[in-house]
Design a protein around this motif. Structure first.
Motif, PDB file in Angstrom:
ATOM      1  N   GLU A   9      13.227  62.975  88.168  1.00 40.22           N
ATOM      2  CA  GLU A   9      12.027  63.537  88.790  1.00 40.22           C
ATOM      3  C   GLU A   9      11.627  64.852  88.142  1.00 40.22           C
ATOM      4  OE1 GLU A   9      13.214  63.881  92.808  1.00 40.22           O
ATOM      5  OE2 GLU A   9      12.889  61.748  93.295  1.00 40.22           O
ATOM      6  N   GLN A  10      12.596  65.701  87.856  1.00 36.35           N
ATOM      7  CA  GLN A  10      12.287  67.018  87.322  1.00 36.35           C
ATOM      8  C   GLN A  10      11.777  66.937  85.877  1.00 36.35           C
ATOM      9  OE1 GLN A  10      12.323  69.991  89.101  1.00 36.35           O
ATOM     10  NE2 GLN A  10      12.502  68.482  90.725  1.00 36.35           N
ATOM     11  N   ILE A  11      12.307  66.029  85.088  1.00 35.00           N
ATOM     12  CA  ILE A  11      11.822  65.878  83.716  1.00 35.00           C
ATOM     13  C   ILE A  11      10.370  65.417  83.709  1.00 35.00           C
ATOM     14  CG2 ILE A  11      12.030  64.406  81.658  1.00 35.00           C
ATOM     15  CD1 ILE A  11      15.044  64.741  81.864  1.00 35.00           C
ATOM     16  N   PHE A  12      10.037  64.464  84.570  1.00 34.30           N
ATOM     17  CA  PHE A  12       8.651  63.977  84.582  1.00 34.30           C
ATOM     18  C   PHE A  12       7.712  64.949  85.271  1.00 34.30           C
ATOM     19  CE2 PHE A  12      10.652  60.134  83.173  1.00 34.30           C
ATOM     20  CZ  PHE A  12       9.698  59.606  82.324  1.00 34.30           C
ATOM     21  N   ALA A  13       8.227  65.749  86.196  1.00 36.32           N
ATOM     22  CA  ALA A  13       7.399  66.815  86.774  1.00 36.32           C
ATOM     23  C   ALA A  13       7.059  67.845  85.707  1.00 36.32           C
ATOM     24  CB  ALA A  13       8.127  67.476  87.937  1.00 36.32           C
TER      25      ALA A  13
END
Length: 492
Positions: A154-158
C-alpha cells in the motif's frame, strides 16, 4: 522488512515525528561510531537463502504458511510471496573446515524442509526466478499473509500514485503493468553477511561494490520470467522496477530509486545511513517510545529501531546493517546480489569466492576503487546481469576483459589468498574455488544450463510452456544431488 509492524495508517504527525526521531537516531549512531562501541573481535559470517515452492506439476504452490507449519523450524520464515520461504543460517566463523560443516548442516536443513513440504503437497526449489511463474500468478492474493507485506504494498503505491510498468529488453522483450508489488516475489536470492569493524566497513563495502558484477556473472540463475528469455540475471532489473516508488516524472528529475547500486565510494558506514535519511522519505513511519540519546547516556545500547526499519526499506545491493545481539552492537555488510541456487555446493562456492576476494581487496595497499570510477562498477554490474558468464567488464590495468578470463587470471588467486587469511583450510579453498574455476572453463552456470536446456527441448518440438515445466523437472533432481552446476548434463 523482517520486522513485524502493527500500525496500518499514518498521519502527517506520524511522519513529522518519525523524521525527527530518525535524525536523532542518526546523531546517536554517529556518537557510537566515534566511541567505537561495536563488537568486531570475532568477525562472523551469515547467510540467508530464499526458496520457491512448487506443486507436483512444477507450478507455483501458494502454501508457505502450511509449509512453515509442517517444517516447524524457527530458522525458516515467510517471504513476500505465498510461494516463497526463507532459511536463515546461524552466524559462524570462516576458519578451518567450517564451510564443510556449514554445507552439511545446510543440506540437512533443506532436506528436512523438503520432506515436510511434501506432506502438504509442495516441493522446495533453489532458483533465482521460478521459470513456470506466469503473469496471472502475480496478484495481491499471491502476497504472504503477514500484514507487513500488505502495508508495504500500500505504501509503495501511495508514494507512486499510479500502477507499475515493468519493461525488460533482453533476448525477448517483456512489458507488463501491475497494481501490486507481487512481481518482486519472483526474485529469490542468496544473501551473504559479514561482520566488520567501523574502521573497516568502508573498505569492505567498496570492495563488495567493485566485485558485485563479477558475482552476478558467475552466479546468474534467473534467465526466464513469465515465459520470456530476458537477462541472464533477470532478478536485477525486475527487482529494481518492481519496488520503484517514483512516477515517470519524478524519475526524470533524477530522484534516486529505492533499489539502488549507489552513486559513490564511501569513507564511513555513516555515509550510507546518512544518505538513506537524506534521500528517501519514510515508507513505514513507525516510532517506538524510547529516546536513543538517553539510552546511550545511561551507558546502554540503543536499538535505533527507526533507523533500522528505514534502512530495511532502502534496497541497496550491498546494504549496511546495524544490529544488537545480546546487548552488543555490531555492523555487517549484507551482500544481496546473487540468486538462489542452483545447489548448496554452488552456493558455498559463491560464498567462498566472495569472502576470500573481498578480504584481499579490502586489505590491499592501493585500493582498487581508487583506480576506477563508481559508474564503471555500476556499468559492470548491469552488464553482467544482462550477459551473465559471457559478459565483458572494465577492470583497472586491463581495460575491457571477459569475466571468465579476469577470474581465472586475477581474481581466483586473490580469493585463495583472502580465504587463507580467514583461516580456511587449503582443502576447502581448493574444493570450493575449484568449482568457480570449472564454471569459468566450461562457461556453464545456472542461467546457461536453463537456457540451453530450454532451447534443446524447443528444438525437439516442445512448446515453450511445456518446455519450461520439463526443464524445471530436470533441474530438481540435479539440485538435490548437490552436483555442481558445471557438471549438469545438457539434453542430447
Amino acid at each position: 522488512m523482517g520486522e513485524d509492524v502493527d500500525q496500518a495508517n499514518f498521519t502527517r504527525e506520524d511522519r513529522a515525528r518519525y523524521r525527527h526521531k530518525i535524525r536523532r537516531s542518526l546523531d546517536v549512531f554517529a556518537a557510537m561510531l566515534r566511541e567505537s562501541r561495536f563488537d568486531f573481535e570475532r568477525p562472523l559470517t551469515g547467510m540467508e537463502i530464499e526458496l520457491n515452492l512448487v506443486d507436483e506439476n512444477c507450478d507455483p504452490a501458494m502454501r508457505n504458511s502450511e509449509v512453515l507449519g509442517a517444517i516447524a523450524d524457527p530458522d525458516f520464515q515467510t517471504e513476500l510471496g505465498q510461494f516463497n520461504i526463507e532459511i536463515n543460517v546461524p552466524p559462524r566463523r570462516l576458519a578451518g573446515d567450517e564451510n564443510a560443516d556449514l554445507e552439511r548442516t545446510l543440506r540437512a536443513s533443506l532436506n528436512n524442509a523438503e520432506k515436510h513440504s511434501r506432506t502438504v503437497g509442495a516441493h522446495t526449489v533453489m532458483i533465482g526466478i521460478l521459470p513456470t511463474l506466469k503473469r496471472e500468478h502475480m496478484t495481491d492474493d499471491a502476497l504472504s499473509a503477514n500484514p507487513r507485506y500488505k502495508l508495504l504494498n500500500e505504501q509503495i503505491f501511495a508514494a507512486r500514485g499510479e500502477d507499475l510498468d515493468i519493461r525488460i529488453d533482453g533476448v525477448d522483450r517483456l512489458a507488463v503493468t501491475t497494481d501490486t508489488i507481487a512481481p518482486e516475489s519472483a526474485c529469490t536470492s542468496t544473501q551473504f553477511h559479514l561482520q566488520v569493524s567501523p574502521a573497516q566497513f568502508a573498505a569492505y563495502w567498496n570492495a563488495a561494490q567493485v566485485i558485485a558484477g563479477i558475482q552476478v556473472a558467475l552466479g546468474a540463475n534467473s534467465p526466464l520470467l513469465f515465459g520470456r528469455e530476458l537477462w541472464r540475471e533477470t532478478r536485477i532489473p525486475l527487482f529494481e522496477q518492481a519496488t520503484d516508488t517514483r512516477s515517470e516524472e519524478i524519475r526524470a528529475q533524477g530522484v534516486r530509486p529505492r533499489v539502488w547500486f549507489g552513486e559513490r565510494w564511501i569513507t564511513s558506514v555513516f555515509d550510507l545511513f546518512e544518505e538513506n535519511v537524506r534521500y528517501f522519505p519514510a515508507l513505514l513511519p513507525i516510532c517506538d517510545e524510547f529516546d536513543p540519546a538517553e539510552i546511550l547516556e545511561r551507558g546502554e545500547v540503543p536499538e535505533l529501531s527507526e533507523l533500522r526499519l528505514h534502512n530495511g526499506t532502502v534496497y541497496r545491493w550491498n546494504r549496511p546493517i546495524y544490529d544488537v545481539v545480546k546487548g552488543r552492537p555490531h555492523l555487517r555488510v549484507e551482500n544481496r546480489v546473487l540468486p538462489a541456487g542452483p545447489t548448496v555446493v554452488d552456493t558455498m562456492a559463491n560464498a567462498a569466492f566472495y569472502y576470500g576476494l573481498i578480504r584481499t581487496l579490502a586489505e590491499a595497499e592501493r585500493p582498487l576503487w581508487t583506480q576506477m570510477s563508481f559508474s564503471a562498477a555500476e556499468e559492470n554490474f548491469h552488464t553482467c546481469a544482462r550477459h551473465g558468464i559471457d559478459a565483458t567488464v572494465f577492470w583497472p590495468g586491463l581495460g575491457y576483459i571477459q569475466v571468465t578470463e579476469l577470474v581465472l587470471r586475477r581474481l581466483l588467486p586473490m580469493a585463495h589468498q583472502g580465504l587463507e587469511r580467514w583461516g580456511v583450510s587449503q582443502g576447502e579453498r581448493d574444493r570450493l574455488l575449484g568449482i568457480i574455476e570449472q564454471r569459468c572453463l566450461t562457461h556453464r552456470n545456472g542461467a546457461a544450463w536453463q537456457v540451453q536446456t530450454l532451447h534443446a527441448l524447443e528444438a525437439d518440438g516442445v512448446d515453450r510452456q511445456d518446455a519450461l515445466h520439463e526443464m524445471l523437472r530436470r533441474y530438481l533432481p540435479l539440485m538435490h544431488e548437490n552436483l555442481p552446476v558445471h557438471e549438469w548434463p545438457y539434453p542430447d
